[in-house]
Design an enzyme around this catalytic site. Structure first.
Site, PDB file in Angstrom:
ATOM      1  N   PHE A 150      18.545  -5.536   6.303  1.00 51.41           N
ATOM      2  CA  PHE A 150      17.656  -5.443   5.141  1.00 51.41           C
ATOM      3  C   PHE A 150      18.289  -5.964   3.858  1.00 51.41           C
ATOM      4  O   PHE A 150      18.066  -5.426   2.770  1.00 51.41           O
ATOM      5  CB  PHE A 150      17.208  -3.981   4.954  1.00 51.41           C
ATOM      6  CG  PHE A 150      15.721  -3.868   5.040  1.00 51.41           C
ATOM      7  CD1 PHE A 150      15.081  -3.954   6.263  1.00 51.41           C
ATOM      8  CD2 PHE A 150      14.945  -3.723   3.895  1.00 51.41           C
ATOM      9  CE1 PHE A 150      13.697  -3.888   6.349  1.00 51.41           C
ATOM     10  CE2 PHE A 150      13.564  -3.663   3.958  1.00 51.41           C
ATOM     11  CZ  PHE A 150      12.944  -3.736   5.191  1.00 51.41           C
ATOM     12  N   ASN A 185      10.748   4.348   2.402  1.00 52.37           N
ATOM     13  CA  ASN A 185      10.159   3.053   2.040  1.00 52.37           C
ATOM     14  C   ASN A 185      10.626   2.580   0.665  1.00 52.37           C
ATOM     15  O   ASN A 185      10.861   1.393   0.459  1.00 52.37           O
ATOM     16  CB  ASN A 185       8.628   3.131   2.079  1.00 52.37           C
ATOM     17  CG  ASN A 185       8.103   2.856   3.482  1.00 52.37           C
ATOM     18  OD1 ASN A 185       8.885   2.632   4.404  1.00 52.37           O
ATOM     19  ND2 ASN A 185       6.797   2.884   3.654  1.00 52.37           N
ATOM     20  N   LYS A 199       2.355  -0.138  -1.885  1.00 55.04           N
ATOM     21  CA  LYS A 199       1.557   1.059  -2.219  1.00 55.04           C
ATOM     22  C   LYS A 199       2.433   2.314  -2.257  1.00 55.04           C
ATOM     23  O   LYS A 199       2.207   3.202  -3.067  1.00 55.04           O
ATOM     24  CB  LYS A 199       0.371   1.197  -1.266  1.00 55.04           C
ATOM     25  CG  LYS A 199       0.578   2.068  -0.057  1.00 55.04           C
ATOM     26  CD  LYS A 199      -0.723   2.294   0.667  1.00 55.04           C
ATOM     27  CE  LYS A 199      -0.509   2.809   2.077  1.00 55.04           C
ATOM     28  NZ  LYS A 199       0.328   3.987   2.230  1.00 55.04           N
ATOM     29  N   LEU A 208       7.072   3.393  12.040  1.00 52.79           N
ATOM     30  CA  LEU A 208       7.019   2.138  12.792  1.00 52.79           C
ATOM     31  C   LEU A 208       6.900   0.947  11.855  1.00 52.79           C
ATOM     32  O   LEU A 208       6.364   1.051  10.749  1.00 52.79           O
ATOM     33  CB  LEU A 208       5.855   2.148  13.796  1.00 52.79           C
ATOM     34  CG  LEU A 208       4.402   2.211  13.297  1.00 52.79           C
ATOM     35  CD1 LEU A 208       3.903   0.889  12.749  1.00 52.79           C
ATOM     36  CD2 LEU A 208       3.511   2.671  14.411  1.00 52.79           C
ATOM     37  N   GLY A 254      14.362 -13.300  -0.661  1.00 53.59           N
ATOM     38  CA  GLY A 254      13.212 -14.125  -0.283  1.00 53.59           C
ATOM     39  C   GLY A 254      12.177 -14.130  -1.384  1.00 53.59           C
ATOM     40  O   GLY A 254      12.524 -14.189  -2.575  1.00 53.59           O
ATOM     41  N   ARG A 311      -2.036  -7.919   4.208  1.00 52.65           N
ATOM     42  CA  ARG A 311      -2.172  -7.064   3.030  1.00 52.65           C
ATOM     43  C   ARG A 311      -0.957  -7.259   2.109  1.00 52.65           C
ATOM     44  O   ARG A 311       0.179  -7.148   2.536  1.00 52.65           O
ATOM     45  CB  ARG A 311      -2.322  -5.599   3.461  1.00 52.65           C
ATOM     46  CG  ARG A 311      -3.652  -5.341   4.146  1.00 52.65           C
ATOM     47  CD  ARG A 311      -3.798  -3.922   4.642  1.00 52.65           C
ATOM     48  NE  ARG A 311      -3.085  -3.669   5.862  1.00 52.65           N
ATOM     49  CZ  ARG A 311      -3.168  -2.515   6.554  1.00 52.65           C
ATOM     50  NH1 ARG A 311      -3.931  -1.537   6.113  1.00 52.65           N
ATOM     51  NH2 ARG A 311      -2.495  -2.338   7.671  1.00 52.65           N
ATOM     52  N   THR A 350       0.755   8.223   5.349  1.00 58.38           N
ATOM     53  CA  THR A 350       1.755   8.413   4.291  1.00 58.38           C
ATOM     54  C   THR A 350       1.065   9.089   3.110  1.00 58.38           C
ATOM     55  O   THR A 350       0.158   8.510   2.506  1.00 58.38           O
ATOM     56  CB  THR A 350       2.341   7.045   3.888  1.00 58.38           C
ATOM     57  OG1 THR A 350       2.889   6.447   5.056  1.00 58.38           O
ATOM     58  CG2 THR A 350       3.411   7.195   2.823  1.00 58.38           C
ATOM     59  N   CYS A 392       2.482  -1.211   3.165  1.00 53.83           N
ATOM     60  CA  CYS A 392       3.243   0.023   2.908  1.00 53.83           C
ATOM     61  C   CYS A 392       4.123  -0.026   1.670  1.00 53.83           C
ATOM     62  O   CYS A 392       3.934   0.779   0.757  1.00 53.83           O
ATOM     63  CB  CYS A 392       4.076   0.368   4.135  1.00 53.83           C
ATOM     64  SG  CYS A 392       3.045   0.846   5.529  1.00 53.83           S
TER      65      CYS A 392
HETATM   66  P1  NAD Z   1      -5.500   0.767   8.820  1.00 48.63           P
HETATM   67  O1  NAD Z   1      -6.293   0.410   7.630  1.00 48.63           O
HETATM   68  O2  NAD Z   1      -4.976  -0.328   9.713  1.00 48.63           O
HETATM   69  O3  NAD Z   1      -6.316   1.783   9.753  1.00 48.63           O
HETATM   70  C1  NAD Z   1      -7.020   2.871   9.288  1.00 48.63           C
HETATM   71  C2  NAD Z   1      -8.212   3.114  10.207  1.00 48.63           C
HETATM   72  O4  NAD Z   1      -8.867   4.337   9.804  1.00 48.63           O
HETATM   73  C3  NAD Z   1      -9.285   2.030  10.154  1.00 48.63           C
HETATM   74  O5  NAD Z   1      -9.562   1.571  11.464  1.00 48.63           O
HETATM   75  C4  NAD Z   1     -10.511   2.737   9.538  1.00 48.63           C
HETATM   76  O6  NAD Z   1     -11.741   2.250  10.038  1.00 48.63           O
HETATM   77  C5  NAD Z   1     -10.261   4.164   9.980  1.00 48.63           C
HETATM   78  N1  NAD Z   1     -10.980   5.177   9.233  1.00 48.63           N
HETATM   79  C6  NAD Z   1     -11.241   5.259   7.913  1.00 48.63           C
HETATM   80  N2  NAD Z   1     -11.922   6.373   7.620  1.00 48.63           N
HETATM   81  C7  NAD Z   1     -12.102   7.030   8.781  1.00 48.63           C
HETATM   82  C8  NAD Z   1     -12.736   8.248   9.141  1.00 48.63           C
HETATM   83  N3  NAD Z   1     -13.332   9.015   8.237  1.00 48.63           N
HETATM   84  N4  NAD Z   1     -12.742   8.623  10.451  1.00 48.63           N
HETATM   85  C9  NAD Z   1     -12.154   7.837  11.395  1.00 48.63           C
HETATM   86  N5  NAD Z   1     -11.537   6.683  11.099  1.00 48.63           N
HETATM   87  C10 NAD Z   1     -11.517   6.279   9.818  1.00 48.63           C
HETATM   88  O7  NAD Z   1      -4.285   1.640   8.279  1.00 48.63           O
HETATM   89  P2  NAD Z   1      -2.806   1.749   8.894  1.00 48.63           P
HETATM   90  O8  NAD Z   1      -2.009   0.538   8.518  1.00 48.63           O
HETATM   91  O9  NAD Z   1      -2.898   2.142  10.304  1.00 48.63           O
HETATM   92  O10 NAD Z   1      -2.227   2.961   8.033  1.00 48.63           O
HETATM   93  C11 NAD Z   1      -2.645   4.294   8.211  1.00 48.63           C
HETATM   94  C12 NAD Z   1      -1.680   5.212   7.476  1.00 48.63           C
HETATM   95  O11 NAD Z   1      -0.372   5.096   8.056  1.00 48.63           O
HETATM   96  C13 NAD Z   1      -1.499   4.896   5.998  1.00 48.63           C
HETATM   97  O12 NAD Z   1      -1.292   6.081   5.290  1.00 48.63           O
HETATM   98  C14 NAD Z   1      -0.220   4.059   5.983  1.00 48.63           C
HETATM   99  O13 NAD Z   1       0.453   4.145   4.754  1.00 48.63           O
HETATM  100  C15 NAD Z   1       0.588   4.733   7.060  1.00 48.63           C
HETATM  101  N6  NAD Z   1       1.594   3.863   7.698  1.00 48.63           N
HETATM  102  C16 NAD Z   1       1.302   2.571   7.987  1.00 48.63           C
HETATM  103  C17 NAD Z   1       2.256   1.779   8.624  1.00 48.63           C
HETATM  104  C18 NAD Z   1       1.982   0.336   8.945  1.00 48.63           C
HETATM  105  O14 NAD Z   1       2.932  -0.390   9.259  1.00 48.63           O
HETATM  106  N7  NAD Z   1       0.742  -0.124   8.900  1.00 48.63           N
HETATM  107  C19 NAD Z   1       3.511   2.322   8.979  1.00 48.63           C
HETATM  108  C20 NAD Z   1       3.760   3.670   8.692  1.00 48.63           C
HETATM  109  C21 NAD Z   1       2.788   4.427   8.053  1.00 48.63           C
END
Ligand code: NAD
Length: 437
Positions: free
Chosen positions: A250, A209, A264, A151, A254, A329, A121, A261
């Site tokens: 939604f 979001n 932030k 997701l 609560g 988180r 994002t 997400c």
């Molecule tokens: P996360 O923290 O679970 O995973 C990020 C991963 O990236 C970690 O395993 C970390 O070790 C790795 N990483 C960091 N620097 C790296 C590098 N230089 N090379 C390779 N790997 C590296 O994060 P997430 O929850 O998967 O979110 C990722 C993105 O997706 C964010 O921008 C988030 O906003 C977006 N997003 C998250 C969700 C959710 O539900 N978690 C849903 C939609 C979008």
């Protein structure tokens, strides 16, 4: 197709596994060696229903593997997905250091045409930034595409396999063709792939979001009114949800939204708006409402104990920011814990999946139970912070034996108020009549 997914967290692991499940050859790259070792040994690193089965099957079929060595995979793939963290910087704006850092590395590694697809994002204009950083070191042909991920943790596999829509921001025909081919198996039921320009695509994710966060804060304010006016937020929710223009989903009040997400992304959109001299007034209010709602339950507890929580012991059911995940988180449960500890109370918590993550963060500042009932021993009251299914129909007789006060503060409105009264419980929930003696 041959695909690399860089970043193997909640989004990257689901993305990589689901692309492998539809027959692609996927390499997931992460800088965390311990995580990669675990994954290569067939051990899943997050709790996500349904994921482990697909993960194991695709490793066995040799369509899914994990590495820390980005350089070794770039040449062999056609598409490179970025699923990297975009945490808030000091001013709340999304910190792009992970995304741009990897873009820099890619610039040095590319030797032929690739599609770089951003799933993180990111603020509007990031695709341009990624392109510019790569082009510093690589003068060949490549495309950067925006493909935000929608997701939801807890149902991530289902959401990925059957998305409501796939949003793709690109002006390149070549990239568009590859993306259509890749996503074809996921949209067989007619759910749309929406092609648009990169900037609209990047903004779509923040708008989605922020809108959802706004719905939650709106209902939480209605709940506040209900408490003051003697109305019942469940009734109001049903009353408005049956209007098709509003919709049923939604609308639950609560203890505020949490997770990695909404907080932030709301913050980042406010920042992006500020940077263009636009004051996003509604979103600022959404944030303020959420901050106070997260400790609303604590205020109710304090009110009940006339401001003195010193020496009180609370059982806490639920730590994850929502059910079916181990993600803590920005979880409201953590705000509640902090506030209660500050007041001199002690806590014994239970969560089906999130306790290891909380132990890692809070250590022994609270106690942990092996079961939801174990948490009740010696407690003055039970607090509920996450709506796990197993909390929805507990053994109330067993609770009464372990918790003589029969006092429950429920931040997720799990039980019927009338039923709790009938069972002789003192029951405080959100936006509904409370029954306290
Ligand atoms: P996360 O923290 O679970 O995973 C990020 C991963 O990236 C970690 O395993 C970390 O070790 C790795 N990483 C960091 N620097 C790296 C590098 N230089 N090379 C390779 N790997 C590296 O994060 P997430 O929850 O998967 O979110 C990722 C993105 O997706 C964010 O921008 C988030 O906003 C977006 N997003 C998250 C969700 C959710 O539900 N978690 C849903 C939609 C979008």
């Amino acid at each position: 197709m041959k695909i690399a997914v860089i970043g193997t967290g909640y989004v990257g692991l689901v993305t990589g596994t689901c692309f492998a499940e539809t027959g692609n050859k996927v390499v997931c790259v992460d800088i965390d060696q311990a995580k990669v070792d675990k994954l290569n040994a067939g051990q899943i690193t997050i709790y996500e229903p349904g994921l482990e089965k697909l993960f194991l099957r695709n490793i066995k079929e040799e369509r899914l593997r994990f590495t820390t060595d980005l350089a070794s995979v770039v040449d062999e793939v056609q598409m490179i997905f970025l699923a990297l963290p975009t945490p808030p910087g000091a001013d709340g704006a999304a910190d792009l250091k992970f995304v741009l850092g990897v873009a820099e590395e890619l610039g040095k590694l590319l030797t032929s045409y690739k599609v770089i697809v951003n799933k993180s994002t990111v603020p509007v204009g990031t695709a341009d930034k990624v392109r510019a950083v790569i082009a510093k070191n690589y003068q060949g042909d490549f495309d950067v595409v925006s493909n935000p991920e929608f997701l939801r943790e807890g149902v991530a596999v289902d959401d990925f396999m059957k998305p409501d829509r796939v949003v793709i921001g690109t002006n390149s025909e070549r990239a568009r063709t590859l993306m259509s081919e890749l996503y074809a198996p996921f949209v067989r039921q007619g759910n749309p792939i929406l092609f648009m320009d990169e900037r609209s695509s990047e903004l779509t994710k923040y708008a989605a979001n922020s809108f959802l966060a706004m719905k939650i804060s709106f209902m939480n304010e209605i709940a506040q009114l209900c408490e003051r006016m003697g109305a019942d937020v469940d009734m109001v929710r049903r009353g408005i949800g049956s209007d098709e223009r509003i919709g049923k989903r939604f609308l639950f009040s609560g203890i505020g939204y949490g997770g990695s997400c909404f907080p932030k992304d709301v913050q980042a959109l406010i920042q992006s708006a500020d940077a263009t001299d636009y004051d996003f007034k509604i979103l600022k209010a959404v944030e303020r409402v959420n901050a106070s709602q997260k400790i609303h339950l604590v205020e109710k507890i304090k009110q009940h104990y006339k401001g003195n929580l010193k020496g009180k012991r609370f059982a806490l059911w639920g730590l994850a920011f929502k059910p079916n995940t181990d993600d803590i988180r920005e979880a409201p449960a953590l705000s509640i814990i902090n506030a209660l500890l500050k007041e001199g109370a002690t806590i014994c918590a239970y969560d089906p999946e999130a306790m290891p993550n909380v132990k890692h963060q809070l250590g022994d500042s609270i106690d942990y139970a092996n079961s939801q009932y174990g948490a009740l021993e010696g407690a003055d009251a039970l607090l509920i912070a996450t709506e796990w299914s197993e909390f929805r129909t507990p053994d109330f007789e067993r609770i009464a034996t372990l918790l003589p006060s029969k006092l429950i503060f429920d931040g997720r409105n799990l039980f019927e108020v009338a039923k709790m009264k009938q069972l002789g419980y003192q029951y405080v929930s959100i936006g509904r009549p409370a029954d306290l003696t």
